[in-house]
Motif scaffolding. Structure first.
Motif, short mmCIF file in Angstrom:
data_model
loop_
_atom_site.label_atom_id
_atom_site.label_comp_id
_atom_site.label_asym_id
_atom_site.label_seq_id
_atom_site.Cartn_x
_atom_site.Cartn_y
_atom_site.Cartn_z
N LEU A 91 0.86 -1.41 0.07
CA LEU A 91 -0.05 0.02 0.09
C LEU A 91 0.88 1.30 -0.01
N ASP A 92 0.51 2.12 -0.89
CA ASP A 92 1.34 3.44 -0.98
C ASP A 92 0.87 4.57 0.03
N THR A 93 1.42 5.77 -0.34
CA THR A 93 0.94 6.97 0.51
C THR A 93 -0.32 7.72 -0.04
N GLY A 94 -0.95 7.33 -1.09
CA GLY A 94 -1.76 8.10 -1.62
C GLY A 94 -3.02 8.15 -0.79
N THR A 95 -3.67 9.29 -0.84
CA THR A 95 -4.87 9.31 -0.07
C THR A 95 -6.04 8.46 -0.15
N THR A 96 -6.35 7.93 -1.32
CA THR A 96 -7.15 6.54 -1.73
C THR A 96 -6.66 5.65 -1.05
N SER A 97 -5.43 5.29 -1.12
CA SER A 97 -4.81 3.95 -0.39
C SER A 97 -4.99 4.00 1.20
N ILE A 98 -5.24 5.07 1.97
CA ILE A 98 -5.36 5.29 3.14
C ILE A 98 -6.92 4.90 3.39
N TYR A 99 -7.82 4.98 2.45
CA TYR A 99 -9.14 4.77 2.61
C TYR A 99 -9.32 3.07 2.38
N VAL A 100 -8.33 2.64 1.56
CA VAL A 100 -8.22 1.11 1.25
C VAL A 100 -7.84 0.52 2.66
N ALA A 101 -6.86 1.05 3.23
CA ALA A 101 -6.36 0.78 4.88
C ALA A 101 -7.48 0.34 5.53
N GLU A 102 -8.18 1.80 5.72
CA GLU A 102 -9.25 1.70 6.64
C GLU A 102 -10.19 0.43 6.34
N ALA A 103 -10.71 0.43 5.22
CA ALA A 103 -11.41 -0.65 4.87
C ALA A 103 -10.91 -2.27 5.12
N LEU A 104 -9.67 -2.42 5.11
CA LEU A 104 -8.95 -3.54 5.07
C LEU A 104 -8.68 -3.90 6.66
N ALA A 105 -9.10 -3.01 7.43
CA ALA A 105 -8.98 -3.61 9.04
C ALA A 105 -9.79 -4.45 9.06
N ALA A 106 -10.88 -4.66 8.59
CA ALA A 106 -11.90 -5.70 9.02
C ALA A 106 -11.56 -7.08 8.33
N ARG A 107 -10.37 -7.38 7.38
CA ARG A 107 -9.97 -8.34 6.86
C ARG A 107 -9.26 -9.10 8.17
N LYS A 108 -8.58 -10.19 7.93
CA LYS A 108 -7.78 -11.03 9.01
C LYS A 108 -6.35 -11.43 8.42
N ASN A 109 -5.71 -11.56 9.23
CA ASN A 109 -4.17 -12.36 8.85
C ASN A 109 -3.49 -11.45 7.40
N LEU A 110 -3.78 -10.35 7.21
CA LEU A 110 -3.04 -9.74 6.18
C LEU A 110 -1.65 -9.28 6.66
N THR A 111 -0.78 -9.53 5.31
CA THR A 111 0.58 -8.78 5.55
C THR A 111 0.54 -7.59 4.72
N ILE A 112 0.72 -6.42 5.29
CA ILE A 112 0.80 -5.15 4.55
C ILE A 112 2.25 -4.58 4.62
N ILE A 113 2.77 -4.39 3.36
CA ILE A 113 4.12 -3.66 3.30
C ILE A 113 3.91 -2.28 2.86
N THR A 114 4.16 -1.38 3.32
CA THR A 114 3.99 0.00 3.16
C THR A 114 5.19 1.15 3.55
N ASN A 115 5.21 2.19 2.76
CA ASN A 115 6.17 3.00 3.27
C ASN A 115 5.31 4.20 3.89
N SER A 116 4.05 4.08 4.20
CA SER A 116 3.33 5.18 4.76
C SER A 116 3.13 5.09 6.30
N LEU A 117 3.49 6.06 7.01
CA LEU A 117 2.98 5.92 8.46
C LEU A 117 1.42 5.92 8.66
N GLU A 118 0.64 6.77 7.93
CA GLU A 118 -0.81 6.80 8.11
C GLU A 118 -1.22 5.28 7.98
#
Length: 262
Positions: free
Chosen positions: A100-127
């Motif tokens: 996941l990158d730092t784009g603002t739409t990606s942040i909303y993707v991250a918000e929605a992915l919180a409901a998933r289970k056992n994901l491995t997320i590699i990112t350069n974004s603190l947010e």
């Protein structure tokens, strides 16, 4: 703004803020009840003062210290971005790995992915890391490098070398502009990171709300056919829809109503 700035320039700046920091020229003209040519003149003056950036068909505010512009972009098209986020989350299975990158739409993707289970997320974004790293159900891998204050992202050779260690199932890239020529960014550092993500991931997904259509972001992300899917909130204009068919990129329109994530 300087004391000699016109009333219309001030009104344009205030309306841009009210619209969340970015707008199409036609939308801004309608909101101000002036012609598009008047808006273009005012925006040109604002750009000359470093207060706004002109893009094809629109404008967005710049930052005074970096942070306001990012927050303005995060709040712009919020409903569309949230729908896109949920549409992407519906595609990503539990247990998947992804960039996941730092784009603002990606942040909303991250918000929605919180409901998933056992994901491995590699990112350069603190947010992104903050939104997903609080849940023990997920593993978050955060790239190091030079931290940029404007968006909380790590950039540079160190960050790119870190991302090259991974071959995740998905790369989710928030793109700044889409034309019949392809996908682009305005920022060179973001584009560099995006190319690494595209090269390493098994499946690449572009995310962008409809304001990005026909916006000429000049830094190319490379061959558009690297993306398997574009997730957006409205049907693409005909030239882009035809180009996507030629590239082999599927267009996925987010459902009009938000649903509870499963």
């Amino acid at each position: 703004m300087g004391e000699h700035s016109s009333h219309r320039e001030r009104a344009t700046l205030d309306m841009l803020r009210a619209l969340g920091g970015s707008s199409r020229t036609a939308e801004l003209a309608n909101a101000l009840n002036v012609s598009e040519e008047t808006v273009r003149r005012n925006v040109k003056r604002l750009a000359g003062q470093g207060l706004a950036v002109r893009v094809h068909g629109g404008v967005f505010l710049t930052a005074q210290n970096g942070e306001p512009a990012f927050r303005a972009r995060l709040n712009a098209q919020k409903g569309a971005k949230r729908r896109i986020g949920q549409a992407v989350a519906a595609i990503i299975p539990n247990g998947a790995s992804l960039f996941l990158d730092t784009g603002t739409t990606s942040i909303y993707v991250a918000e929605a992915l919180a409901a998933r289970k056992n994901l491995t997320i590699i990112t350069n974004s603190l947010e992104v890391a903050w939104r997903l790293g609080r849940d023990a159900a997920h593993q978050v891998m955060l790239a190091g490098g030079a931290l940029r204050a404007s968006d909380g992202g790590a950039y540079g050779a160190e960050a790119m070398d870190y991302l090259r260690r991974f071959t995740p199932d998905f790369a989710i890239v928030s793109v700044a502009g889409i034309t019949a020529q392809g996908f682009g960014q305005f920022d060179a550092a973001e584009a560099d990171l995006g190319r690494v993500m595209l090269a390493q991931a098994r499946t690449a997904i572009a995310v962008a709300d409809a304001t990005k259509f026909e916006r000429n972001a000049p830094i190319s992300l490379g061959e558009p056919g690297q993306f398997a899917l574009l997730v957006t909130d409205q049907p693409a204009p005909e030239p882009i829809a035809k180009a996507a068919l030629h590239w082999g990129v599927d267009l996925h329109i987010a459902p009009p109503k938000l649903k509870d994530a499963k």
